[in-house]
Design a protein around this motif. Structure first.
Motif, PDB file in Angstrom:
ATOM      1  N   GLY A   1       0.856  -1.310  -0.058  1.00  0.00           N
ATOM      2  CA  GLY A   1       0.043   0.032  -0.249  1.00  0.00           C
ATOM      3  C   GLY A   1       0.767   1.223  -0.056  1.00  0.00           C
ATOM      4  O   GLY A   1       0.368   2.306  -0.742  1.00  0.00           O
ATOM      5  N   ALA A   2       1.986   1.175   0.821  1.00  0.00           N
ATOM      6  CA  ALA A   2       2.679   2.495   0.878  1.00  0.00           C
ATOM      7  C   ALA A   2       3.506   2.695  -0.459  1.00  0.00           C
ATOM      8  O   ALA A   2       3.708   3.723  -0.847  1.00  0.00           O
ATOM      9  CB  ALA A   2       3.841   2.135   1.892  1.00  0.00           C
ATOM     10  N   VAL A   3       3.948   1.744  -1.380  1.00  0.00           N
ATOM     11  CA  VAL A   3       4.574   1.914  -2.319  1.00  0.00           C
ATOM     12  C   VAL A   3       3.334   2.333  -3.569  1.00  0.00           C
ATOM     13  O   VAL A   3       4.028   3.207  -4.380  1.00  0.00           O
ATOM     14  CB  VAL A   3       5.104   0.404  -2.762  1.00  0.00           C
ATOM     15  N   LEU A   4       2.392   1.650  -3.506  1.00  0.00           N
ATOM     16  CA  LEU A   4       1.365   1.975  -4.446  1.00  0.00           C
ATOM     17  C   LEU A   4       0.855   3.511  -4.142  1.00  0.00           C
ATOM     18  O   LEU A   4       0.631   4.468  -5.394  1.00  0.00           O
ATOM     19  CB  LEU A   4       0.084   1.110  -4.559  1.00  0.00           C
ATOM     20  N   GLN A   5       0.905   3.931  -3.003  1.00  0.00           N
ATOM     21  CA  GLN A   5       0.451   5.557  -2.740  1.00  0.00           C
ATOM     22  C   GLN A   5       1.458   6.496  -3.250  1.00  0.00           C
ATOM     23  O   GLN A   5       1.252   7.538  -3.561  1.00  0.00           O
ATOM     24  CB  GLN A   5       0.264   5.616  -1.478  1.00  0.00           C
ATOM     25  N   SER A   6       2.915   5.637  -3.317  1.00  0.00           N
ATOM     26  CA  SER A   6       3.859   6.598  -3.950  1.00  0.00           C
ATOM     27  C   SER A   6       3.905   6.696  -5.549  1.00  0.00           C
ATOM     28  O   SER A   6       3.715   7.802  -5.968  1.00  0.00           O
ATOM     29  CB  SER A   6       5.138   6.204  -3.399  1.00  0.00           C
ATOM     30  N   VAL A   7       3.784   5.638  -6.143  1.00  0.00           N
ATOM     31  CA  VAL A   7       4.079   5.580  -7.507  1.00  0.00           C
ATOM     32  C   VAL A   7       2.812   6.227  -8.092  1.00  0.00           C
ATOM     33  O   VAL A   7       2.767   6.447  -9.423  1.00  0.00           O
ATOM     34  CB  VAL A   7       4.523   4.152  -8.123  1.00  0.00           C
ATOM     35  N   THR A   8       1.555   6.168  -7.561  1.00  0.00           N
ATOM     36  CA  THR A   8       0.270   6.810  -8.126  1.00  0.00           C
ATOM     37  C   THR A   8       0.241   7.876  -7.562  1.00  0.00           C
ATOM     38  O   THR A   8      -0.753   8.729  -8.155  1.00  0.00           O
ATOM     39  CB  THR A   8      -0.804   5.826  -7.733  1.00  0.00           C
ATOM     40  N   ARG A   9       0.892   8.362  -6.556  1.00  0.00           N
ATOM     41  CA  ARG A   9       0.559   9.742  -5.823  1.00  0.00           C
ATOM     42  C   ARG A   9      -0.888   9.981  -5.371  1.00  0.00           C
ATOM     43  O   ARG A   9      -1.515  10.935  -5.815  1.00  0.00           O
ATOM     44  CB  ARG A   9       0.856  10.875  -6.858  1.00  0.00           C
ATOM     45  N   ASN A  10      -1.455   8.777  -4.954  1.00  0.00           N
ATOM     46  CA  ASN A  10      -2.787   8.899  -4.432  1.00  0.00           C
ATOM     47  C   ASN A  10      -2.731   8.262  -3.155  1.00  0.00           C
ATOM     48  O   ASN A  10      -2.291   6.885  -2.989  1.00  0.00           O
ATOM     49  CB  ASN A  10      -3.634   8.175  -5.344  1.00  0.00           C
ATOM     50  N   PRO A  11      -3.123   9.034  -2.116  1.00  0.00           N
ATOM     51  CA  PRO A  11      -3.215   8.651  -0.699  1.00  0.00           C
ATOM     52  C   PRO A  11      -4.416   7.473  -0.608  1.00  0.00           C
ATOM     53  O   PRO A  11      -4.341   6.785   0.465  1.00  0.00           O
ATOM     54  CB  PRO A  11      -3.448   9.825  -0.071  1.00  0.00           C
ATOM     55  N   LEU A  12      -5.132   7.392  -1.420  1.00  0.00           N
ATOM     56  CA  LEU A  12      -6.245   6.176  -1.315  1.00  0.00           C
ATOM     57  C   LEU A  12      -5.801   4.839  -2.000  1.00  0.00           C
ATOM     58  O   LEU A  12      -6.796   3.941  -2.111  1.00  0.00           O
ATOM     59  CB  LEU A  12      -7.559   6.803  -1.895  1.00  0.00           C
ATOM     60  N   ALA A  13      -4.680   4.813  -2.745  1.00  0.00           N
ATOM     61  CA  ALA A  13      -4.328   3.722  -3.289  1.00  0.00           C
ATOM     62  C   ALA A  13      -4.123   2.448  -2.186  1.00  0.00           C
ATOM     63  O   ALA A  13      -3.158   2.793  -1.326  1.00  0.00           O
ATOM     64  CB  ALA A  13      -3.307   3.797  -4.444  1.00  0.00           C
ATOM     65  N   ASP A  14      -4.527   1.472  -2.376  1.00  0.00           N
ATOM     66  CA  ASP A  14      -4.057   0.162  -2.040  1.00  0.00           C
ATOM     67  C   ASP A  14      -4.322  -1.092  -2.771  1.00  0.00           C
ATOM     68  O   ASP A  14      -5.160  -1.019  -3.835  1.00  0.00           O
ATOM     69  CB  ASP A  14      -4.725   0.100  -0.651  1.00  0.00           C
ATOM     70  N   PRO A  15      -3.702  -2.245  -2.368  1.00  0.00           N
ATOM     71  CA  PRO A  15      -3.889  -3.586  -3.413  1.00  0.00           C
ATOM     72  C   PRO A  15      -5.471  -3.939  -3.354  1.00  0.00           C
ATOM     73  O   PRO A  15      -5.927  -4.228  -4.381  1.00  0.00           O
ATOM     74  CB  PRO A  15      -3.354  -4.567  -2.661  1.00  0.00           C
ATOM     75  N   HIS A  16      -6.241  -3.445  -2.502  1.00  0.00           N
ATOM     76  CA  HIS A  16      -7.626  -3.774  -2.598  1.00  0.00           C
ATOM     77  C   HIS A  16      -8.631  -3.021  -3.676  1.00  0.00           C
ATOM     78  O   HIS A  16      -9.138  -3.656  -4.740  1.00  0.00           O
ATOM     79  CB  HIS A  16      -8.533  -3.768  -1.004  1.00  0.00           C
ATOM     80  N   LEU A  17      -8.317  -1.771  -3.266  1.00  0.00           N
ATOM     81  CA  LEU A  17      -9.121  -0.892  -4.156  1.00  0.00           C
ATOM     82  C   LEU A  17      -8.432  -1.050  -5.679  1.00  0.00           C
ATOM     83  O   LEU A  17      -9.198  -0.560  -6.482  1.00  0.00           O
ATOM     84  CB  LEU A  17      -8.639   0.617  -3.656  1.00  0.00           C
ATOM     85  N   LEU A  18      -7.267  -1.116  -5.964  1.00  0.00           N
ATOM     86  CA  LEU A  18      -6.673  -1.370  -7.288  1.00  0.00           C
ATOM     87  C   LEU A  18      -7.027  -2.609  -7.813  1.00  0.00           C
ATOM     88  O   LEU A  18      -6.481  -2.939  -9.042  1.00  0.00           O
ATOM     89  CB  LEU A  18      -5.165  -1.035  -7.396  1.00  0.00           C
ATOM     90  N   GLY A  19      -7.799  -3.457  -7.310  1.00  0.00           N
ATOM     91  CA  GLY A  19      -8.040  -4.884  -8.001  1.00  0.00           C
ATOM     92  C   GLY A  19      -7.003  -5.869  -7.683  1.00  0.00           C
ATOM     93  O   GLY A  19      -7.411  -7.077  -8.159  1.00  0.00           O
ATOM     94  N   ILE A  20      -5.906  -5.620  -7.248  1.00  0.00           N
ATOM     95  CA  ILE A  20      -4.921  -6.547  -7.305  1.00  0.00           C
ATOM     96  C   ILE A  20      -5.217  -7.811  -6.514  1.00  0.00           C
ATOM     97  O   ILE A  20      -5.112  -8.849  -6.752  1.00  0.00           O
ATOM     98  CB  ILE A  20      -3.465  -6.081  -6.695  1.00  0.00           C
ATOM     99  N   SER A  21      -5.974  -7.501  -5.363  1.00  0.00           N
ATOM    100  CA  SER A  21      -6.162  -8.368  -4.139  1.00  0.00           C
ATOM    101  C   SER A  21      -7.471  -9.474  -4.836  1.00  0.00           C
ATOM    102  O   SER A  21      -7.275 -10.471  -4.654  1.00  0.00           O
ATOM    103  CB  SER A  21      -6.750  -7.875  -2.950  1.00  0.00           C
ATOM    104  N   SER A  22      -8.303  -8.557  -5.587  1.00  0.00           N
ATOM    105  CA  SER A  22      -9.145  -9.364  -6.383  1.00  0.00           C
ATOM    106  C   SER A  22      -8.731 -10.381  -7.425  1.00  0.00           C
ATOM    107  O   SER A  22      -9.192 -11.782  -7.737  1.00  0.00           O
ATOM    108  CB  SER A  22     -10.510  -8.591  -7.135  1.00  0.00           C
ATOM    109  N   GLY A  23      -7.712 -10.006  -8.227  1.00  0.00           N
ATOM    110  CA  GLY A  23      -6.989 -10.813  -9.158  1.00  0.00           C
ATOM    111  C   GLY A  23      -6.448 -11.785  -8.556  1.00  0.00           C
ATOM    112  O   GLY A  23      -6.522 -13.066  -8.922  1.00  0.00           O
TER     113      GLY A  23
END
Length: 325
Positions: free
Chosen positions: A70-92
């Motif tokens: 989650g910390a990495v995704l929030q950095s590379v997307t510059r979005n404080p709401l990014a996480d593996p669940h919201l981006l569909g990675i967990s679902s995949g």
């Protein structure tokens, strides 16, 4: 110290409480047989060593892995709401695990489910990137919307797999849909531990680049970072970690969203401190969430995804409120 205390409490608590001194005695006797006098039953030792201890360790590793992703995704997307669940990675990852469990079988032995989960997580990541490019959704907010859309599509596919699977076996996939740590076994712990052992040092080495990515692509490019390739690398690493964690814990949402924000509040915004703090706090949080899941409706074992979803949803609302002020 808090992590160590959390593990001891997790091993002691449950439908059958076990005193902490008995827990220490069992652990000492397992590590160095004959060191302490055995004054406990074989059943109690089996509960501690075969069930609760691997479960506590799995909770710590899954929490740490999801938090650092989650910390990495929030950095590379510059979005404080990014996480593996919201981006569909967990679902995949869950869809890949369900495909292996209900349709393909364990054709690679114990490696089948983690590998299929990673393949599903990677496919979800590529779908999110493809949707953002197709829809020209370059902003951080639209990236999250693309992830939510992909998550719905993948979960629909997973539901089709469940519908077409053997009705006598479909009840087992509830574990993957709601999240849980009840299947933790010693022989399974090697996979999440190995993934963290390989990926975490790499992510810590890239902390300076992650700091640059939080400022913007232009700034990162001027510092010599290949922005597109670096972002894709982070997505792939995140998919690898998430896929393996989901393979053994099911879908556990909001850990990757909450913990990095708490880490930044405690240690500041530098990723040289945020990443290790996220690892530690993620492990502690999920251990205590599992304790709550096991004791709230004892002897029933509540899916841990319910606990993290409730806490994470409230945190999400609070975060939206603070961002709007």
């Amino acid at each position: 110290m808090l992590l160590a205390v959390s593990v001891i409490v997790a091993v002691s608590a449950g439908a059958v409480p076990v005193p902490a001194e008995t827990v220490f005695g069992i652990l000492a006797n397992r590590i160095m047989p004959g060191l302490v006098e055995v004054d406990w039953s074989n059943g109690r030792e089996a509960i501690i060593w075969e069930i609760r201890f691997p479960r506590a360790l799995l909770a710590g590793m899954v929490g740490a892995g999801l938090a650092i992703v989650g910390a990495v995704l929030q950095s590379v997307t510059r979005n404080p709401l990014a996480d593996p669940h919201l981006l569909g990675i967990s679902s995949g990852g869950a869809a890949g695990a369900i495909l292996a469990l209900l349709h393909t079988g364990l054709f690679l032995g114990l490696l089948t489910v983690p590998l299929m989960a990673f393949a599903g997580a990677l496919a979800a990541t590529l779908m999110v990137l493809g949707v953002t490019r197709f829809a020209a959704a370059g902003s951080a907010g639209r990236l999250v919307l693309a992830g939510v859309a992909v998550s719905f599509i993948i979960m629909s596919f997973a539901n089709v797999l469940i519908f077409l699977g053997d009705p006598r076996a479909t009840h087992t996939v509830v574990f993957w849909m709601l999240g849980g740590l009840g299947l933790a076994q010693w022989e399974h712990l090697v996979f999440p531990f190995a993934i963290l052992l390989v990926t975490v040092p790499c992510l810590l080495a890239w902390a300076a680049d992650l700091n640059a990515m939080t400022i913007g692509d232009e700034t990162a490019a001027t510092l010599g970072i290949a922005v597109i390739r670096f972002r894709l690398t982070m997505f792939v690493v995140g998919a690898l970690i998430t896929g393996v964690m989901v393979a053994f814990s099911g879908i556990i949402g909001f850990v990757g969203l909450m913990i990095p924000h708490i880490a930044r509040f405690l240690v500041g915004g530098s990723y040289t401190r945020v990443l290790p703090a996220s690892l530690l706090l993620g492990a502690i949080f999920l251990i205590w969430a599992d304790i709550l899941a096991r004791t709230f409706m004892a002897p029933q074992d509540m899916p841990i995804g319910i606990v993290t979803g409730l806490i994470g949803g409230l945190f999400f609302i609070f975060l939206l409120r603070s961002r709007s002020d």
